[in-house]
Write a protein that holds these residues in place. Structure first.
Motif, PDB file in Angstrom:
ATOM      1  N   HIS A  98      -5.815   4.223   5.627  1.00  0.00           N
ATOM      2  CA  HIS A  98      -4.944   5.338   4.785  1.00  0.00           C
ATOM      3  C   HIS A  98      -4.851   6.665   5.895  1.00  0.00           C
ATOM      4  CE1 HIS A  98      -4.665   8.132   0.988  1.00  0.00           C
ATOM      5  NE2 HIS A  98      -4.133   8.733   2.032  1.00  0.00           N
ATOM      6  N   HIS A 100      -1.495   8.873   7.828  1.00  0.00           N
ATOM      7  CA  HIS A 100      -0.003   9.406   7.772  1.00  0.00           C
ATOM      8  C   HIS A 100       0.463   9.568   9.206  1.00  0.00           C
ATOM      9  CE1 HIS A 100      -0.552   9.955   3.361  1.00  0.00           C
ATOM     10  NE2 HIS A 100      -1.608  10.404   3.749  1.00  0.00           N
ATOM     11  N   LYS A 326       1.871   3.497  -2.831  1.00  0.00           N
ATOM     12  CA  LYS A 326       1.153   4.625  -3.058  1.00  0.00           C
ATOM     13  C   LYS A 326       1.617   5.377  -4.205  1.00  0.00           C
ATOM     14  CE  LYS A 326      -1.642   8.092  -1.606  1.00  0.00           C
ATOM     15  NZ  LYS A 326      -1.245   8.824  -0.442  1.00  0.00           N
ATOM     16  N   HIS A 417      -9.591   7.971  -2.123  1.00  0.00           N
ATOM     17  CA  HIS A 417     -10.608   9.165  -2.024  1.00  0.00           C
ATOM     18  C   HIS A 417     -11.610   9.111  -2.965  1.00  0.00           C
ATOM     19  CE1 HIS A 417      -7.644  11.371   0.683  1.00  0.00           C
ATOM     20  NE2 HIS A 417      -6.676  10.980  -0.232  1.00  0.00           N
ATOM     21  N   ASP A 480      -7.580   9.661   6.220  1.00  0.00           N
ATOM     22  CA  ASP A 480      -6.280  10.504   5.965  1.00  0.00           C
ATOM     23  C   ASP A 480      -5.765  11.461   6.986  1.00  0.00           C
ATOM     24  OD1 ASP A 480      -4.137  11.147   3.943  1.00  0.00           O
ATOM     25  OD2 ASP A 480      -5.621  12.594   2.991  1.00  0.00           O
TER      26      ASP A 480
HETATM   27 ZN   LIG Z   1      -3.250  10.592   2.202  1.00  0.00          ZN
END
Ligand SMILES: [Zn+2]
Length: 577
Positions: A98, A100, A326, A417, A480
């Motif tokens: 996970h 970006h 997602k 998360h 993340d």
């Molecule tokens: Zn994220």
């Protein structure tokens, strides 16, 4: 034991690479938790790092042998690359389920407005505009978690700093933005612009005028839509930057956990296609399209994985994993948008859902029917409960498809998360068979803010790693990034500092074998004959360092080299190509 089944000296080619005289942590036969090993008291039983070896051989993207030095060295010929590890360690390349990367590549060129002193931080904003064309937008990130006064910058702050060009600052969490007057005007946002509950909430002053701060998952899109579209070359360059940063940190598999979030699905897929084709993105890639980006309305038909794959160049469709979409159930604690059961300790509300519970369940159900697993962002305890409800409803309506060619876990749903938990939620999560993809470095980054938002009792319940493992919940670590810098070794340090019940081997299992499971990628996460040659060379055996040294950041372990699909992609070691 040498596991070089079927390979003999006669089949040798120029391209064999043999790494020897080190510690190979294979994660083959690894248990997710050391608890069973400890209880059995059997020193021969593998722990969370699995079987160990001293040498490994690979060629043509594949691992050919893992075993003892003399057995694996016997495969080497005069044209092989033979590398003396000198006691260094080889692990499966880290799996980042996970992140970006598309946004990370763009953000890599942006200033981050941060530091201790809020006023000094804002005085640095004009400097970020120095090299821009006269009418270009200033886009930067801001991180108020360390400021002496942690208030988000307002349009007035930004108008004072940069009055003559549009300014858009993204909160590092991605869950809020702030803009100056010119940017708000170009985006058509004013006193009359309505909020979209859960998705785009405009902060307003006493007279109803926007303060510049906009929260929610659609805040960025709403303002960024007014910016000129990026070129395809710029998107490809952004992914090349991201690939270099990930490889330097030992990552060999990366998932983009919200394709379309920065510039839309079509533009981003075009950039991915170009970067993979050119070799600038040499890592294993999983793409998780944002569900609201491929099916904007709650009742819209959801395109299947094959429909999305058709947007990529044909030659790449087998190389890119498309298994999950997602979805966001809530926001972030740092921006007061995580959805809690009880109000924040420092605000008179409890946040709220991005989608009403029945809409969430409906979206999850449609995506499952289209053939996707769901990876849902949920940080607050109320959001975690809502996601468990929605997945249970979808599961009851239609069990997730298990494709014959993939392990049954391939379409397992994921909870992203899962930060604020209690014993009841842990038990429900265990019963749901959902994989938890958790972010240990957040705890090092924003611990002070979390305590302010939640109070001590709830802050102590954040991310109980050992309890998740003890309950049998598949748990993968992730970063993340670029919310935090994202190096897996820093994630290990943060996790071990946070939870005394976690072992070093368990922390590395969460960055390797468990990450591969979260992606449904059986080819990654373990060093086994036939698997893709994705590996990271570390300066020493990480499991030989005490957890106390790790948690104090005194482990001394660093990434020496990263090999993706048999190719050196970062760092180096004599003889390694
Ligand atoms: Zn994220």
């Amino acid at each position: 034991m040498c596991a070089a089944a079927g390979y003999t000296r006669r089949e040798m080619t120029h391209h064999y690479t043999v790494l020897h005289s080190g510690t190979i942590l294979t994660f083959r036969g690894a248990l997710p938790s050391d608890a069973a090993t400890r209880d059995a008291g059997d020193p021969g039983m593998p722990d969370a790092a699995g079987h160990r070896a001293t040498a490994i051989c690979y060629a043509h993207e594949r691992i050919l042998a893992v075993g003892a030095d003399e057995e694996v060295l016997a495969l080497a010929g005069p044209d092989s690359h033979v590398v003396d590890l000198g006691g260094r360690a080889v692990l499966p390349g880290f799996v980042e389920p996970h992140a970006h990367p598309y946004w990370e590549g763009w953000a890599a060129g942006m200033a981050v407005i941060a530091g201790r002193d809020r006023r000094a931080a804002l005085r640095a904003v004009p400097g970020a505009a120095e090299r821009l064309e006269p009418d270009a937008w200033l886009v930067a990130r801001y991180d108020p978690t360390g400021w002496d006064r942690p208030d988000d910058p307002t349009r007035d702050d930004l108008d004072r700093a940069v009055p003559d060009r549009p300014v858009l600052l993204a909160h590092v969490s991605g869950h809020a933005v702030t803009a100056n007057s010119l940017a708000l005007a170009l985006a058509g946002i004013g006193a009359g612009t309505p909020d979209q509950r859960g998705r785009m909430m405009i902060d307003r002053d006493a007279s109803g005028e926007p303060t510049g701060i906009i929260r929610g998952p659609d805040a960025w899109d709403r303002v960024a839509a007014a910016m000129p579209a990026p070129t395809a070359a710029a998107g490809r360059a952004a992914l090349a930057r991201a690939a270099n940063r990930l490889a330097a940190d030992g990552v060999t598999s990366v998932a983009d956990a919200d394709v379309g979030a920065t510039h839309g699905v079509a533009a981003e897929l075009a950039a991915w296609g170009a970067a993979i084709s050119s070799g600038e993105m040499p890592l294993a890639v999983s793409l998780l399209p944002g569900l609201v980006r491929i099916a904007p309305g709650p009742g819209d038909a959801v395109p299947s994985p094959a429909d999305i794959a058709a947007l990529l160049p044909e030659s790449l469709r087998d190389r890119v994993r498309l298994t999950h979409v997602k979805l966001k159930a809530d926001g972030a604690l740092t921006t007061h948008t995580a959805w809690l059961r009880a109000p924040y300790a420092d605000a008179p509300h409890a946040g709220g859902p991005v989608h009403d519970p029945e809409v969430l369940a409906e979206r999850v159900g449609r995506a499952v029917q289209a053939g996707w697993g769901i990876a849902t962002h949920a940080i607050g305890d109320a959001a975690v409960a809502a996601v468990l409800d929605a997945c249970a409803a979808a599961q009851a309506a239609s069990p997730p498809p298990a494709l014959p060619s993939t392990p049954p876990s391939a379409r397992a749903h994921r909870l992203e998360h899962a930060m604020l938990l209690d014993a009841g939620l842990v038990a429900r999560l265990a019963a749901s068979r959902i994989t938890a993809v958790v972010h240990p470095e957040f705890l090092a980054w924003a611990a002070v803010t979390y305590r302010a938002r939640l109070g001590d009792e709830r802050a102590a319940r954040l991310l109980p790693f050992a309890a998740l493992l003890a309950a049998g919940i598949p748990m993968a670590f992730s970063s993340d990034r670029p919310v935090v810098s994202g190096a897996p070794l820093d994630g290990v340090r943060a996790a071990l500092r946070h939870d005394e019940g976690l072992s070093v081997a368990e922390a590395f299992h969460a960055w390797t074998a468990a990450g591969a499971l979260a992606l449904g990628d059986d080819d990654a996460g373990r060093l086994e004959v036939g698997h893709r040659a994705d590996l990271v060379v570390l300066s020493g055996d990480p499991t030989a360092i005490s957890r106390d040294s790790w948690s104090r950041g005194e482990d001394g372990i660093r990434v020496v080299a990263t090999v993706a699909a048999g190719r050196l992609v970062a760092g180096g070691l004599e003889g390694l190509e």
